[in-house]
Scaffold this motif. Structure first.
Motif, short mmCIF file in Angstrom:
data_model
loop_
_atom_site.label_atom_id
_atom_site.label_comp_id
_atom_site.label_asym_id
_atom_site.label_seq_id
_atom_site.Cartn_x
_atom_site.Cartn_y
_atom_site.Cartn_z
N VAL A 1 2.99 -1.27 -7.61
CA VAL A 1 2.64 -0.16 -6.72
C VAL A 1 2.69 -0.68 -5.29
O VAL A 1 3.24 -1.75 -5.00
N PHE A 2 2.11 0.08 -4.36
CA PHE A 2 2.23 -0.26 -2.94
C PHE A 2 0.84 -0.40 -2.32
O PHE A 2 -0.17 -0.09 -2.95
N GLY A 3 0.80 -0.89 -1.08
CA GLY A 3 -0.50 -1.13 -0.48
C GLY A 3 -0.48 -1.21 1.02
O GLY A 3 0.56 -1.42 1.65
N CYS A 4 -1.68 -1.04 1.59
CA CYS A 4 -1.92 -1.22 3.02
C CYS A 4 -3.04 -2.24 3.16
O CYS A 4 -4.16 -1.99 2.72
N GLY A 5 -2.73 -3.39 3.75
CA GLY A 5 -3.71 -4.45 3.89
C GLY A 5 -4.67 -4.22 5.04
O GLY A 5 -4.86 -3.11 5.51
N TYR A 6 -5.25 -5.31 5.52
CA TYR A 6 -6.19 -5.22 6.63
C TYR A 6 -6.32 -6.58 7.31
O TYR A 6 -6.20 -7.62 6.68
N ASN A 7 -6.54 -6.54 8.61
CA ASN A 7 -6.79 -7.69 9.47
C ASN A 7 -5.53 -8.45 9.86
O ASN A 7 -5.45 -8.96 10.98
N SER A 8 -4.60 -8.59 8.97
CA SER A 8 -3.36 -9.29 9.27
C SER A 8 -2.24 -8.69 8.43
O SER A 8 -2.49 -7.98 7.45
N ASP A 9 -1.00 -8.97 8.82
CA ASP A 9 0.15 -8.50 8.06
C ASP A 9 0.17 -9.21 6.71
O ASP A 9 0.33 -10.43 6.65
N MET A 10 0.00 -8.46 5.63
CA MET A 10 -0.08 -9.06 4.30
C MET A 10 1.22 -8.93 3.53
O MET A 10 1.24 -9.07 2.31
N THR A 11 2.32 -8.71 4.26
CA THR A 11 3.62 -8.60 3.59
C THR A 11 3.99 -9.89 2.90
O THR A 11 4.60 -9.88 1.82
N LYS A 12 3.61 -11.02 3.48
CA LYS A 12 3.97 -12.31 2.85
C LYS A 12 3.24 -12.50 1.53
O LYS A 12 3.76 -13.14 0.61
N GLU A 13 2.03 -11.96 1.41
CA GLU A 13 1.30 -12.06 0.14
C GLU A 13 1.79 -11.03 -0.88
O GLU A 13 1.64 -11.24 -2.08
N ALA A 14 2.32 -9.92 -0.40
CA ALA A 14 2.75 -8.84 -1.30
C ALA A 14 4.10 -8.29 -0.82
O ALA A 14 4.19 -7.17 -0.33
N PRO A 15 5.15 -9.08 -0.94
CA PRO A 15 6.43 -8.72 -0.33
C PRO A 15 7.07 -7.44 -0.86
O PRO A 15 7.82 -6.78 -0.13
N ASN A 16 6.79 -7.10 -2.09
CA ASN A 16 7.39 -5.90 -2.67
C ASN A 16 6.46 -4.69 -2.64
O ASN A 16 6.84 -3.61 -3.10
N ALA A 17 5.27 -4.87 -2.10
CA ALA A 17 4.26 -3.81 -2.15
C ALA A 17 3.76 -3.38 -0.78
O ALA A 17 3.48 -2.19 -0.56
N HIS A 18 3.62 -4.32 0.13
CA HIS A 18 2.91 -4.03 1.36
C HIS A 18 3.69 -3.09 2.26
O HIS A 18 4.89 -3.27 2.49
N LEU A 19 2.99 -2.09 2.79
CA LEU A 19 3.59 -1.11 3.69
C LEU A 19 3.31 -1.48 5.14
O LEU A 19 4.21 -1.80 5.92
N VAL A 20 2.04 -1.46 5.50
CA VAL A 20 1.61 -1.74 6.87
C VAL A 20 0.10 -2.00 6.82
O VAL A 20 -0.58 -1.54 5.90
N ALA A 21 -0.42 -2.72 7.80
CA ALA A 21 -1.86 -3.03 7.80
C ALA A 21 -2.47 -2.70 9.15
O ALA A 21 -1.86 -2.98 10.19
N PRO A 22 -3.66 -2.12 9.17
CA PRO A 22 -4.41 -2.06 10.43
C PRO A 22 -4.77 -3.49 10.84
O PRO A 22 -5.25 -4.26 10.01
N VAL A 23 -4.50 -3.83 12.07
CA VAL A 23 -4.74 -5.20 12.53
C VAL A 23 -5.49 -5.20 13.85
O VAL A 23 -5.47 -4.23 14.61
N TRP A 24 -6.12 -6.34 14.10
CA TRP A 24 -6.81 -6.59 15.35
C TRP A 24 -6.01 -7.56 16.20
O TRP A 24 -5.55 -8.58 15.70
N ASN A 25 -5.86 -7.24 17.46
CA ASN A 25 -5.32 -8.20 18.42
C ASN A 25 -6.50 -8.76 19.20
O ASN A 25 -6.74 -8.43 20.37
#
Length: 400
Positions: free
Chosen positions: A253-277
């Motif tokens: 399935v798919f997902g939206c992470g948090y705090n940092s781009d989690m595409t590297k942890e979930a390359p086939n699932a991650h869509l976009v993450a709310p992040v802090w600069n």
């Protein structure tokens, strides 16, 4: 995020990552202001400084990047005590250690550090104390800082909404540390759900609360339940690790992470993450503490910014997103940055298949039908988002 309650070994307090022994304005620490060459930064982390994603990683990255922006060298001028649980005595010990190292400003990134920071700010009046996510402060040397992360969560909801439409599945899951107990988690859930429904009006967001800010096993179990029991096709999160995204990746399935781009942890699932600069804040705070510490609370004070200040955003949109996602996110982002629209108002955005939007007056209601903002009404006050929001909006259900 931040308020990790699980107790870690006491010995971890003794492990301090000391990067510097630059000169100090006072033998016992404290602020003389002035030059980068004699300014020291202290930081207390809830998890490891070596984390590669998540909450502590985002703060550590923000501090080090902020230091570089103002001419400080993290390899020389930064002292860290990490893996510090939310225990007043352990936090006080960490503060004493950093004060002994001569730090001029001390950052604490976890909510549960709040009482220790308040007490130690009185004990060390010449050190600036800066506490993330809390609500206590004084008018001399102790502030709090946070931001409008709900804005970024709305944007992530747009990505989830488009994916749910494409999959023909209206069930979206959300692993959350807490639910309506904290306005921070509650407002984030609500904003995310409103972003989903701006694209897919039939979307339903199921919240699984794990009752702790960080427990990787519980985060994982919650994501598995939302997928296996509730049929969720996208998993969002407000918790510290990437486990919900890893589970989404494993289960197709798919997902939206948090705090940092989690595409590297979930390359086939991650869509976009709310992040802090976070560097946007840390650079501001350290510069003020270095140049004019006596007026820190006047110049910086209690800090609460959002998209307009670059404090919050979303990570780069991954290739897993639907084609219209970027256009819709960019449009909503510009409306919020410009101040023309905000999430918790009586004006609703609706995005079409191309990413274009329309807006219409519509009341903001809780999931039991109670009206919060009348159709066409102005957004709720910041105090509601920061402190008193204790309800879910329409379309949100807590499943446990």
């Amino acid at each position: 995020m931040k308020k990790l309650i699980s107790m870690l070994v006491t010995a971890a307090l003794a492990v301090t990552s000391v990067f510097a022994l630059a000169g100090c304005n006072s033998a016992n620490g404290g602020n003389g202001g002035g030059k980068a060459s004699n300014f020291k930064v202290g930081a207390i982390y809830i998890n490891s400084q070596n984390d590669t994603s998540g909450y502590t990683y985002a703060h550590h990255h923000g501090i080090t990047e902020g230091m570089k922006k103002i001419g400080l060298d993290p390899a020389k001028d930064l002292y860290i005590v990490d893996n510090v649980p939310e225990d007043d005595e352990k936090v006080k010990q960490a503060i004493d250690q950093l004060a002994g190292n001569g730090c001029n400003i001390i950052f604490g990134i976890s909510f549960g550090y709040i009482n220790a920071f308040e007490a130690k700010a009185k004990e060390y009046p010449d050190i600036i104390f800066s506490h993330a996510t809390g609500y206590l402060s004084n008018d001399k040397n102790f502030n709090n800082y946070f931001g409008r992360i709900y804005q970024a969560r709305y944007l992530a909801g747009i990505a989830a909404g488009y994916k749910s439409l494409a999959l023909g599945n209206n069930n979206i899951g959300y692993v959350s540390a807490w639910g309506t107990e904290y306005a921070e988690t509650c407002s984030g859930i609500n904003a995310f759900a409103m972003g989903c429904m701006a694209v897919n009006p039939d979307a339903k967001v199921s919240v699984y609360e794990i009752s702790t800010w960080g427990d990787q096993q519980l985060e994982r179990q919650a994501a598995e339940t939302l997928i296996d029991t509730y049929g969720c096709c996208v998993i969002a999160q407000h918790c510290d690790s990437a486990q919900p995204q890893i589970v989404a990746n494993e289960k197709g399935v798919f997902g939206c992470g948090y705090n940092s781009d989690m595409t590297k942890e979930a390359p086939n699932a991650h869509l976009v993450a709310p992040v802090w600069n976070w560097d946007a804040y840390y650079a501001t705070a350290m510069k003020a503490a270095m140049e004019d510490p006596a007026n820190f609370m006047t110049k910086v004070g209690n800090y609460y910014e959002g998209l307009n200040a670059g404090l919050v955003d979303v990570s780069p949109i991954s290739g897993n997103c639907e084609p219209a996602t970027k256009a819709a996110i960019d449009a909503a982002k510009e409306l919020m940055k410009s101040g023309k629209w905000d999430v918790f108002s009586g004006v609703k955005l609706t995005f079409d298949a191309s990413g274009a939007y329309t807006q219409a007056d519509a009341a903001l209601k809780t999931n039991d039908g109670t009206e919060i903002v009348a159709a066409g009404g102005a957004p709720v006050d910041d105090g509601v988002i920061q402190g008193s929001m204790n309800y879910y909006v329409e379309g949100v259900t807590q499943v446990n």
